[in-house]
Each structure stands twice: as structure tokens, then as C-alpha cells.
Design a protein around this motif. Structure first.
Motif, PDB file in Angstrom:
ATOM      1  N   ILE A 247      75.720  37.194  33.528  1.00 19.03           N
ATOM      2  CA  ILE A 247      76.505  38.302  32.995  1.00 19.03           C
ATOM      3  C   ILE A 247      75.999  38.667  31.598  1.00 19.03           C
ATOM      4  O   ILE A 247      75.818  37.794  30.739  1.00 19.03           O
ATOM      5  CB  ILE A 247      77.999  37.938  32.950  1.00 19.03           C
ATOM      6  CG1 ILE A 247      78.524  37.731  34.372  1.00 19.03           C
ATOM      7  CG2 ILE A 247      78.812  39.024  32.242  1.00 19.03           C
ATOM      8  CD1 ILE A 247      79.946  37.207  34.444  1.00 19.03           C
ATOM      9  N   GLY A 248      75.732  39.942  31.386  1.00 18.51           N
ATOM     10  CA  GLY A 248      75.247  40.419  30.098  1.00 18.51           C
ATOM     11  C   GLY A 248      73.741  40.386  29.943  1.00 18.51           C
ATOM     12  O   GLY A 248      73.213  40.929  28.967  1.00 18.51           O
ATOM     13  N   VAL A 265      73.486  43.239  34.145  1.00 15.75           N
ATOM     14  CA  VAL A 265      74.636  42.784  34.920  1.00 15.75           C
ATOM     15  C   VAL A 265      75.878  42.773  34.037  1.00 15.75           C
ATOM     16  O   VAL A 265      75.870  42.203  32.944  1.00 15.75           O
ATOM     17  CB  VAL A 265      74.378  41.380  35.511  1.00 15.75           C
ATOM     18  CG1 VAL A 265      75.673  40.783  36.075  1.00 15.75           C
ATOM     19  CG2 VAL A 265      73.327  41.459  36.608  1.00 15.75           C
ATOM     20  N   GLU A 266      76.928  43.410  34.525  1.00 14.93           N
ATOM     21  CA  GLU A 266      78.193  43.487  33.790  1.00 14.93           C
ATOM     22  C   GLU A 266      79.196  42.430  34.235  1.00 14.93           C
ATOM     23  O   GLU A 266      79.896  41.839  33.407  1.00 14.93           O
ATOM     24  CB  GLU A 266      78.803  44.879  33.968  1.00 14.93           C
ATOM     25  CG  GLU A 266      77.947  46.034  33.485  1.00 14.93           C
ATOM     26  CD  GLU A 266      77.960  46.173  31.969  1.00 14.93           C
ATOM     27  OE1 GLU A 266      78.651  45.391  31.294  1.00 14.93           O
ATOM     28  OE2 GLU A 266      77.287  47.079  31.463  1.00 14.93           O
ATOM     29  N   GLU A 267      79.305  42.222  35.549  1.00 18.42           N
ATOM     30  CA  GLU A 267      80.276  41.272  36.099  1.00 18.42           C
ATOM     31  C   GLU A 267      79.717  40.668  37.382  1.00 18.42           C
ATOM     32  O   GLU A 267      78.813  41.227  38.008  1.00 18.42           O
ATOM     33  CB  GLU A 267      81.597  41.975  36.451  1.00 18.42           C
ATOM     34  CG  GLU A 267      82.301  42.693  35.338  1.00 18.42           C
ATOM     35  CD  GLU A 267      83.507  43.452  35.868  1.00 18.42           C
ATOM     36  OE1 GLU A 267      84.567  42.806  36.074  1.00 18.42           O
ATOM     37  OE2 GLU A 267      83.387  44.670  36.087  1.00 18.42           O
ATOM     38  N   LYS A 268      80.312  39.554  37.785  1.00 15.68           N
ATOM     39  CA  LYS A 268      79.969  38.934  39.066  1.00 15.68           C
ATOM     40  C   LYS A 268      81.236  38.458  39.762  1.00 15.68           C
ATOM     41  O   LYS A 268      82.191  38.023  39.109  1.00 15.68           O
ATOM     42  CB  LYS A 268      79.022  37.747  38.867  1.00 15.68           C
ATOM     43  CG  LYS A 268      77.593  38.119  38.561  1.00 15.68           C
ATOM     44  CD  LYS A 268      76.677  36.901  38.656  1.00 15.68           C
ATOM     45  CE  LYS A 268      75.215  37.305  38.638  1.00 15.68           C
ATOM     46  NZ  LYS A 268      74.326  36.144  38.867  1.00 15.68           N
ATOM     47  N   LYS A 269      81.237  38.585  41.080  1.00 15.34           N
ATOM     48  CA  LYS A 269      82.316  38.039  41.899  1.00 15.34           C
ATOM     49  C   LYS A 269      81.713  37.042  42.872  1.00 15.34           C
ATOM     50  O   LYS A 269      80.784  37.376  43.622  1.00 15.34           O
ATOM     51  CB  LYS A 269      83.014  39.145  42.684  1.00 15.34           C
ATOM     52  CG  LYS A 269      83.845  40.107  41.845  1.00 15.34           C
ATOM     53  CD  LYS A 269      84.518  41.147  42.743  1.00 15.34           C
ATOM     54  CE  LYS A 269      85.349  42.128  41.953  1.00 15.34           C
ATOM     55  NZ  LYS A 269      85.969  43.158  42.837  1.00 15.34           N
ATOM     56  N   PRO A 270      82.216  35.808  42.914  1.00 14.40           N
ATOM     57  CA  PRO A 270      81.669  34.814  43.845  1.00 14.40           C
ATOM     58  C   PRO A 270      82.067  35.123  45.281  1.00 14.40           C
ATOM     59  O   PRO A 270      82.997  35.890  45.538  1.00 14.40           O
ATOM     60  CB  PRO A 270      82.301  33.507  43.370  1.00 14.40           C
ATOM     61  CG  PRO A 270      83.600  33.934  42.756  1.00 14.40           C
ATOM     62  CD  PRO A 270      83.321  35.270  42.110  1.00 14.40           C
ATOM     63  N   GLU A 271      81.359  34.523  46.211  1.00 12.98           N
ATOM     64  CA  GLU A 271      81.731  34.645  47.626  1.00 12.98           C
ATOM     65  C   GLU A 271      83.126  34.072  47.818  1.00 12.98           C
ATOM     66  O   GLU A 271      83.463  33.020  47.276  1.00 12.98           O
ATOM     67  CB  GLU A 271      80.721  33.887  48.492  1.00 12.98           C
ATOM     68  CG  GLU A 271      81.049  33.912  49.976  1.00 12.98           C
ATOM     69  CD  GLU A 271      80.011  33.175  50.806  1.00 12.98           C
ATOM     70  OE1 GLU A 271      78.929  33.738  51.018  1.00 12.98           O
ATOM     71  OE2 GLU A 271      80.292  32.022  51.215  1.00 12.98           O
ATOM     72  N   VAL A 272      83.935  34.769  48.613  1.00 14.88           N
ATOM     73  CA  VAL A 272      85.312  34.334  48.848  1.00 14.88           C
ATOM     74  C   VAL A 272      85.581  34.363  50.351  1.00 14.88           C
ATOM     75  O   VAL A 272      85.280  35.347  51.030  1.00 14.88           O
ATOM     76  CB  VAL A 272      86.320  35.247  48.129  1.00 14.88           C
ATOM     77  CG1 VAL A 272      87.743  34.848  48.475  1.00 14.88           C
ATOM     78  CG2 VAL A 272      86.097  35.209  46.622  1.00 14.88           C
TER      79      VAL A 272
END
Length: 328
Positions: A247-248, A265-272
Motif C-alpha cells: 500500500i502506497g 496501490v491505494e488499498e488492498k483487500k485480502p481473499e475472503v
């Protein structure tokens, strides 16, 4: 699908269509099927497939699919009448209002129907038929459907990927166009500009403002913002670079078949993955729909075996109308 037959006509209670514009094509027991019915259901099928990003089948297959839907609805509506079910006028009025809204108002729907030799009165007959089918399924089929917790657990175990949202990245990019087939000068120029943009970003200039100033892609006006995306949604070189960043962080210059990119990259979401408990309502609904569909198909098969279905004209391919929105 059985309740999604498109705008059409019905012989009973409906004025006869103009000769040559909307000829009768089939008789299903005591009901006549007109060409407009088949044509409108063809439009409905085409519209549904287009909304799913799928291509429509060839014309002959489309005619066969549409004719089958029309016949199925006729058989089910006839069975509903035989068992004494009545039309729910409120539901029919709501369906009619929805059709009008999707077609740009009453004038729009009248024009669409007239172009196929049909009319608003004939549309209402078909909507009433659809409502009878709905009542038959709700009262004769739905009460017999059960889905056990064991079935839900088994489905979840066999289809866990259905309930998994893959890792996602929210990124911005600055792109300099140098697509496939670009000449050497274009490639060199784009690469040079990408290197310069990257250096400015690394020096601390606001990435979004740089994208608005420099980027040659459609996201420039949004500061290069691409929103959240999965790995599979991007071309491999871009996805590989974006998902490798923290991020960043700002990427090296990345070459794709679109040109040269600089990515942040601004944000990340993990696999859910949803749990069985979280997924159970969705699975129950899906299995209920599957079981309902299977029972309705059996009902149609039994009704069809006893039905008298008679062609009234030599089989022809109705003119394919432009795709119209589904009525449901």
C-alpha cells in the motif's frame, strides 16, 4: 425463465392481428400462438443473453427456444385455469407498469407492439397468463419443496469457491499509449514519458494530480483511479505488478499491450471466504430454485404428453427484433 416470456399476444380475449403481419403459427390445445409472441420472446432471450455478456444463438435456434417458452407458458396457464386459479389483478397491473417504464412509457410500448402486429390489450392477456403460471407454481410446486441443512452443507463443501471473493487491489495508474503495432518512435517516446512521470511521483508529487496532467487513458480525469479489481480483471503484466506492491508503493514502469504504466496501490483487500453459516441463506434459495425448476419441467413434460400441439403454417423464421429488456 418460464415467467419471463416477453410481450406477446394470445388468441383468447384478444383481437385478431392483421393478416400477414402477425399470422398464427401454432395451436396449443385450444389456444393459438401468433408470430408476434414468438418474435417478442426472441427479443427477450436476446436481451437476457446480451445482459449476461453472451452471444445469442443462430436464428433457427433462437426461434426454437422462443417457441418452446411460449408453448410451455400456454400449457402451464391452461393447467392453472383448469385447477380454478384466478388472475391477481394487482400483480398484473404492477407488471404492466414495469413494462411501460422499461419501454419509455405507454406510447413506447404501443409502438413496439404495433410493429409486431400486436396491441396493448394483447399484452395484458399475456401478462394475465404469466400471473396464472406464477400462481400455479406458488401453490402447487413451492409448498412441496424442502431443502435440508445436510443438502446445504454438501453444496457448500462442493462449491466453496462460489463463496470466495479473491484478493483485490485499489490502484491508480498513469498510462502512455503505445499499443500493439506502435512504431519504434512511439514506443521510445511513451517509455521516456513514463520514466519521467515515475520520477516525479517518487519525488513526492501527488500521484492523482500527475495522472490528471499526464495520463493518456480514460481514467485520467479521475486521477488515474481504477477502483478495486481482482488479478484476473487486468492484463497479466499490469496485474503482476499491482499485486506485488504494498500500500502506497509506486511501481517500476510496466509494459502492457496498451502502453507503459506507472502504478500506485491505494488499498488492498485480502481473499475472503464466507462461512457455511453466512452462505446458508443464499444456498437454500439456490437449491430451492433448482428443485422448483426440476418439478416445473416434469409438470410441463406431463402436460405436453397430453397436449394437442398443431402447426398452423409452414415453419418460418420470424424476423428477429431488436433486443428488448426482459419484462421481469
Amino acid at each position: 425463465m418460464l415467467l419471463a416470456s416477453a410481450i406477446g399476444v394470445h388468441a383468447q380475449e384478444a383481437p385478431a392481428p392483421a393478416t400477414g403481419i402477425n399470422p398464427p403459427v401454432l395451436r396449443v390445445n385450444n389456444d393459438t400462438v401468433y408470430a408476434a409472441e414468438v418474435s417478442m420472446v426472441m427479443a427477450n432471450i436476446s436481451g437476457q443473453l446480451a445482459a449476461q455478456g453472451r452471444e445469442a444463438p443462430d436464428q433457427q435456434q433462437l426461434v426454437q427456444m422462443a417457441t418452446q417458452r411460449v408453448v410451455e407458458q400456454k400449457l402451464l396457464a391452461q393447467e392453472a385455469r383448469r385447477q380454478g386459479y384466478k388472475v391477481n389483478d394487482l400483480r398484473v397491473a404492477e407488471m404492466a407498469q414495469e413494462v411501460e417504464q422499461q419501454s419509455g412509457g405507454r406510447e413506447g410500448i404501443d409502438q413496439a407492439l404495433a410493429a409486431r402486429g400486436s396491441s396493448y390489450d394483447q399484452l395484458m392477456v399475456t401478462l394475465k397468463e404469466m400471473d396464472l403460471v406464477r400462481s400455479l407454481i406458488e401453490k402447487q410446486v413451492s409448498p412441496t419443496i424442502t431443502v435440508t441443512d445436510e443438502e446445504i452443507a454438501a453444496f457448500y463443501a462442493e462449491n466453496t469457491k462460489m463463496f470466495t471473493t479473491p484478493e483485490q487491489v485499489h490502484a491508480r495508474h498513469i498510462i502512455f499509449a503505445a499499443g500493439e503495432g506502435a512504431d519504434a518512435d512511439t514506443i521510445i517516446n511513451a517509455r521516456t514519458k513514463a520514466d519521467e512521470a515515475r520520477q516525479r511521483a517518487l519525488a513526492g508529487e501527488d500521484f492523482a494530480e500527475l495522472a490528471r496532467e499526464l495520463s493518456e487513458g480514460p481514467s485520467a480525469s479521475k486521477g488515474g483511479d481504477l477502483g478495486f479489481f481482482t488479478y484476473q480483471q487486468m492484463v497479466p503484466p499490469f496485474a503482476e505488478a499491482a499485486f506485488a506492491l504494498g500500500i502506497g508503493e509506486i511501481s517500476d514502469v510496466v509494459r502492457s499491450n496498451f502502453g507503459f504504466h506507472v502504478i500506485k496501490v491505494e488499498e488492498k483487500k485480502p481473499e475472503v471466504t464466507l462461512t457455511l453459516e453466512e452462505s446458508s441463506d443464499q444456498i437454500r434459495l439456490l437449491l430451492t430454485q433448482q428443485k422448483t425448476g426440476a418439478q416445473v419441467r416434469e409438470m410441463i413434460k406431463a402436460l405436453g404428453e397430453k397436449a394437442e400441439i398443431v402447426p398452423l403454417v409452414a415453419p418460418e423464421t420470424p424476423e428477429s427484433p431488436e433486443a428488448q429488456p426482459a419484462t421481469e
